[in-house]
Motif scaffolding. Sequence first.
Motif, mmCIF file in Angstrom:
data_model
loop_
_atom_site.group_PDB
_atom_site.id
_atom_site.type_symbol
_atom_site.label_atom_id
_atom_site.label_comp_id
_atom_site.label_asym_id
_atom_site.label_seq_id
_atom_site.Cartn_x
_atom_site.Cartn_y
_atom_site.Cartn_z
ATOM 1 N N ALA A 145 0.942 -1.318 -0.026
ATOM 2 C CA ALA A 145 -0.079 -0.063 0.109
ATOM 3 C C ALA A 145 0.737 1.159 -0.017
ATOM 4 N N ALA A 146 1.865 1.122 0.847
ATOM 5 C CA ALA A 146 2.824 2.526 0.638
ATOM 6 C C ALA A 146 3.510 2.624 -0.677
ATOM 7 N N HIS A 147 3.839 1.682 -1.171
ATOM 8 C CA HIS A 147 4.433 1.521 -2.451
ATOM 9 C C HIS A 147 3.473 2.462 -3.531
ATOM 10 N N ARG A 148 2.137 1.706 -3.530
ATOM 11 C CA ARG A 148 1.230 2.166 -4.544
ATOM 12 C C ARG A 148 0.748 3.720 -4.101
ATOM 13 N N ARG A 149 0.905 4.250 -3.040
ATOM 14 C CA ARG A 149 0.519 5.430 -2.777
ATOM 15 C C ARG A 149 1.560 6.737 -3.254
ATOM 16 N N ALA A 150 2.780 5.926 -3.126
ATOM 17 C CA ALA A 150 4.075 6.843 -3.490
ATOM 18 C C ALA A 150 4.348 6.819 -4.608
ATOM 19 N N PHE A 151 4.290 5.411 -5.171
ATOM 20 C CA PHE A 151 4.922 5.170 -6.527
ATOM 21 C C PHE A 151 3.876 5.103 -7.739
ATOM 22 N N SER A 153 2.403 2.298 -8.267
ATOM 23 C CA SER A 153 2.693 0.726 -8.528
ATOM 24 C C SER A 153 3.296 0.308 -7.093
ATOM 25 N N ASP A 154 3.106 -0.932 -7.136
ATOM 26 C CA ASP A 154 3.705 -1.839 -5.784
ATOM 27 C C ASP A 154 4.930 -2.297 -6.496
ATOM 28 N N THR A 155 6.033 -1.426 -6.586
ATOM 29 C CA THR A 155 7.440 -1.493 -7.061
ATOM 30 C C THR A 155 8.621 -1.420 -5.763
ATOM 31 N N VAL A 156 9.099 -2.514 -5.657
ATOM 32 C CA VAL A 156 10.492 -2.382 -4.914
ATOM 33 C C VAL A 156 11.471 -1.799 -5.946
ATOM 34 N N PRO A 157 11.817 -0.428 -5.371
ATOM 35 C CA PRO A 157 13.000 0.309 -6.459
ATOM 36 C C PRO A 157 14.259 -0.416 -6.537
ATOM 37 N N GLY A 158 14.929 -0.908 -5.494
ATOM 38 C CA GLY A 158 16.106 -1.402 -5.448
ATOM 39 C C GLY A 158 16.484 -2.840 -5.584
ATOM 40 N N CYS A 159 17.724 -3.392 -5.263
ATOM 41 C CA CYS A 159 18.094 -4.656 -5.244
ATOM 42 C C CYS A 159 19.155 -4.895 -4.279
ATOM 43 N N TYR A 160 19.603 -6.329 -4.233
ATOM 44 C CA TYR A 160 20.251 -6.705 -3.105
ATOM 45 C C TYR A 160 21.640 -6.100 -3.293
ATOM 46 N N GLU A 161 22.268 -5.560 -4.391
ATOM 47 C CA GLU A 161 23.411 -4.993 -4.503
ATOM 48 C C GLU A 161 23.532 -3.601 -3.915
ATOM 49 N N ASP A 162 22.449 -3.094 -3.802
ATOM 50 C CA ASP A 162 22.394 -1.868 -3.086
ATOM 51 C C ASP A 162 23.087 -2.023 -1.628
ATOM 52 N N LEU A 163 22.713 -3.183 -0.922
ATOM 53 C CA LEU A 163 23.176 -3.311 0.399
ATOM 54 C C LEU A 163 24.715 -3.651 0.485
ATOM 55 N N ASP A 164 25.305 -4.032 -0.677
ATOM 56 C CA ASP A 164 26.755 -4.063 -0.748
ATOM 57 C C ASP A 164 27.329 -2.433 -1.008
ATOM 58 N N GLU A 165 26.731 -1.771 -1.689
ATOM 59 C CA GLU A 165 27.186 -0.580 -2.054
ATOM 60 C C GLU A 165 26.601 0.815 -1.048
ATOM 61 N N ALA A 166 25.811 0.425 -0.162
ATOM 62 C CA ALA A 166 25.268 1.450 0.627
ATOM 63 C C ALA A 166 26.542 1.918 1.685
ATOM 64 N N ASP A 167 26.300 3.314 2.174
ATOM 65 C CA ASP A 167 27.379 3.835 3.205
ATOM 66 C C ASP A 167 26.620 3.701 4.575
ATOM 67 N N THR A 249 8.028 15.088 -8.124
ATOM 68 C CA THR A 249 7.177 14.671 -7.171
ATOM 69 C C THR A 249 6.226 15.732 -6.945
ATOM 70 N N THR A 250 4.978 15.206 -6.102
ATOM 71 C CA THR A 250 3.858 16.235 -5.705
ATOM 72 C C THR A 250 3.527 15.990 -4.170
ATOM 73 N N GLY A 251 3.120 17.172 -3.701
ATOM 74 C CA GLY A 251 2.521 16.766 -2.183
ATOM 75 C C GLY A 251 3.690 16.948 -1.160
ATOM 76 N N THR A 570 2.527 6.686 -11.839
ATOM 77 C CA THR A 570 1.412 7.401 -11.613
ATOM 78 C C THR A 570 0.930 8.073 -12.906
ATOM 79 N N PHE A 571 -0.192 8.628 -13.204
ATOM 80 C CA PHE A 571 -0.701 9.141 -14.387
ATOM 81 C C PHE A 571 0.044 10.371 -14.929
ATOM 82 N N ASP A 572 0.643 11.364 -13.906
ATOM 83 C CA ASP A 572 1.612 12.284 -14.384
ATOM 84 C C ASP A 572 3.003 11.759 -14.347
#
Length: 894
Positions: A145-151, A153-167, A249-251, A570-572
């Motif tokens: 629900a949080a993904h749908r409200r923000a994006f 769509s129900d989309t996980v934006p990232g991937c496991y490699e982001d855990l290797d590359e995060a600071d 973005t909006t809002g 989203t539509f826009d």
Amino acid sequence: MNAHVQAPAPTVVKTTCPYCGVGCGVLATPDGFGGAGIAGDTEHPANFGRLCSKGSALGETLSLDSRLLHPSVDGVRASWESALGTVAGGLRKVAEQHGPDAIAFYLSGQLLTEDYYVANKLAKGFLGTPHVDTNSRLCMSSAVAAHRRAFGSDTVPGCYEDLDEADVIVLVGSNTAWCHPILFRRMVDARAKRGTKLVVIDPRRTQTGEEADLFLGLKPGTDTTLFSGLLVHLASAGALDYRFVLDHTTGFEGALERARSIAPDIAATAAATGLPEADVGAFFALFTRTKRVVTAFSQGVNQSAQGTDKGNAIINCHLATGRIGKTGAGPFSLTGQPNAMGGREVGGLANMLAAHMHFAPEEVDRVRRFWSAPNIITGEGMKAVALFEAVERGKIKALWVMGTNPVVSMPRADAIREAIKGLDLYVVSEAVADSDTACATGRKTILLPAQAWGEKDGTVTNSERRISRQRSFLKSPGEARADWAIISDVAKRLGHGEAFAYPNAAAIFREHASLSAFENNGTRDFDIGAVSDISDAAYAGAKPLQWPLTKRGASKDGKQRLFADGQFFTFDKRARFVAVQPPALAQAVSEDFPFVLNTGRVRDHWHTMTRTGKSQRLSAHRDVPFVEIHPDDAAAMGVTHGGLATVSTAHGAAVLEIMVTDGMRRGDLFAAFHWSGATASEGRVGALARGIPDPVSGQPELKATPAAIAPAVYRSRGFLLTRDQRSLPAGWWWARATILGGSGLHFATQESSREVALMLRGMFQGLEIAEYADHARGRYRFAAYDGDRLVACLALAPGEAKPGWESEKAYFAADDLEPSARRALLSGRAETASAGPTVCACHGVGLDVIAATIAAGAHSVEAVGVACKAGTNCGSCIPEIRKLLPQALARDAA
């Protein structure tokens, strides 16, 4: 026959682990006798060969003990023809008499995508009932629900490699070290490699919290306050990505204004969350100055009456800084179940249609035309909590449960078990015969034997949108069948045979992929059209693929990250900031219920233990249902570590063993939900939770139920080890665990040692019996032999003194016992030192072995691993080993 002819090499089958949403690749080598050797798949991008304790022990869970092998109708074995005819006839009758919306399906994140797809197609497209939901509603629907409200769509934006590359990696409401161990090892590796900082936000100082660089033990339910405060701080510190916010973005202004009303500054945030102001400031400063931040959240966020707002408060901070869809940066939902994501893809949630479509008229029409579905639903069905409440009210007359155990795992589980009795038709597709859900009964009850892991064939999707194959490597036992085949046969009996004429799982997958691309043109996030014409052979050998995987795209392996270009669904094409609501406890504590009960998982068990409970390794770490409590609260309530306590709420009660730990906040309790009626007499923690649903997602609150705790006093406590499973009399408290060579029961009773002795003599009549009794002190030990073989042993002590069973388990594992061992068994003085309670399940290393290793000079986690292997596989025991180091060194110094 030539004796030197070499046997053919065992076939190694690449498959996927059936536990959490990490989706680890597994190499299974069948032994030809119904078992298999298990290893990690070094080529799978989710785990690169690593497996956690549960995955490593999969080979120990393949026995046919407790398997449902044949269909039955009202407890009587039936043919498939008769059972399926009864199901179809019952569904038809209910639909005719009460309408199709009197029928409901309750599915599972442990089904394969192909099973899920066919179930949803039958229910929503052909039966015409919208009431199809899944146990994933209890897992990640607030993240959806949080993904749908923000994006959009129900989309996980990232991937496991982001855990290797995060600071910086921020873990919110996630005991990752225990619940997603392989991902946690990636995080710890990133810390060693690039100095990544770990921030853990959780009311409990869990094993993950023990490993944190910064631990924030906030008040339950105040996550939205913390992240609202962070958003305000980011704006005040000039740390926003103004260009991204303006262009994509909006809002934002509304969300920031709401955040300021909730947490206007660091001091207000600290006061509301119960955190030290310095710790809040340190977290805000770390997030502000670090570009590569991943915020990973799990059940502590999702399983809340405000779970959707918690997710959006996190996402707001990433949108405000443009830290989304970029290498090492983004919000990341850690999925609980192996195929919760696959269920979302096919519309397994009551508020979705297939292929991430919903109920806009054009989407309903699109699915109708694609399926040629005469009875396509046009609106949402009831979500899990509401669905089972409708069963209670009699609105739902027919319920089909597949691959899950709601009589244990749902909130208010006692009420659900009672409500099932009123169903006109109750169908359970299950691999296990003795689950609480399989043992429940309606007016007409049909049990259908389904294939289990290792027997079924299809796909699952993990937390990073990666589709992997689960392949069969064992012959299906008895009459077990694939879930999709069972559903298809019922569909044919209902007159829909043409739409369900699938020859195999590959054909279902092709249809699923084709629907994802049907009239899509980039307007929907879920698109795997590139594999819509995959051949049976290519499907059989398919490597892991990450969606989206479009025919238009150039990549053969999918797309790792989304939204870095600022284009959303989203539509826009703009993301939405969400003005979240101020936090409030779903229910307030009271004089009768002064504590807040949190529920969750332990390291080595999975859901209701129908699989992990078969492994003696996995049963050794936590072998009784327990409740954690702060030392000050324990003292005030008169409960002691290792004793028993009754934990009660307005909805039920459980008797649990007490674990006193300063990792708990004062006023909080924690209990694991794994124990069922099959594994404990009074351990069903799901029955205690009210489960007030989030108003947006429908996900029930499982982390904050008002509760009370009081000592549970028994005259005697003890254990009974037996070769086969035995039952104890009514009124006894007990918990069952698998041991090497048999079954073990911890128990407590009001019976005296004399009464227990009389019972045992009758229970094991005809065997050679040896006893030691000191009835005046309430102590008794018993052993029964069949020749030289130990068949059963028991130890009993006064209620305040629970006997340990580690040495006795070692004796029980032996084929026969020497006279000296028999004497030691009765005296309670082991001949050899026991390994102690299990700490490292992967290698079976006990507490006493680790302590001795440390005493011998292993003064680091690495040195302990070299000496005894503990902590060298999945690493989920490392926090426990690390806690032993200073204690042991301090004892040695003294």
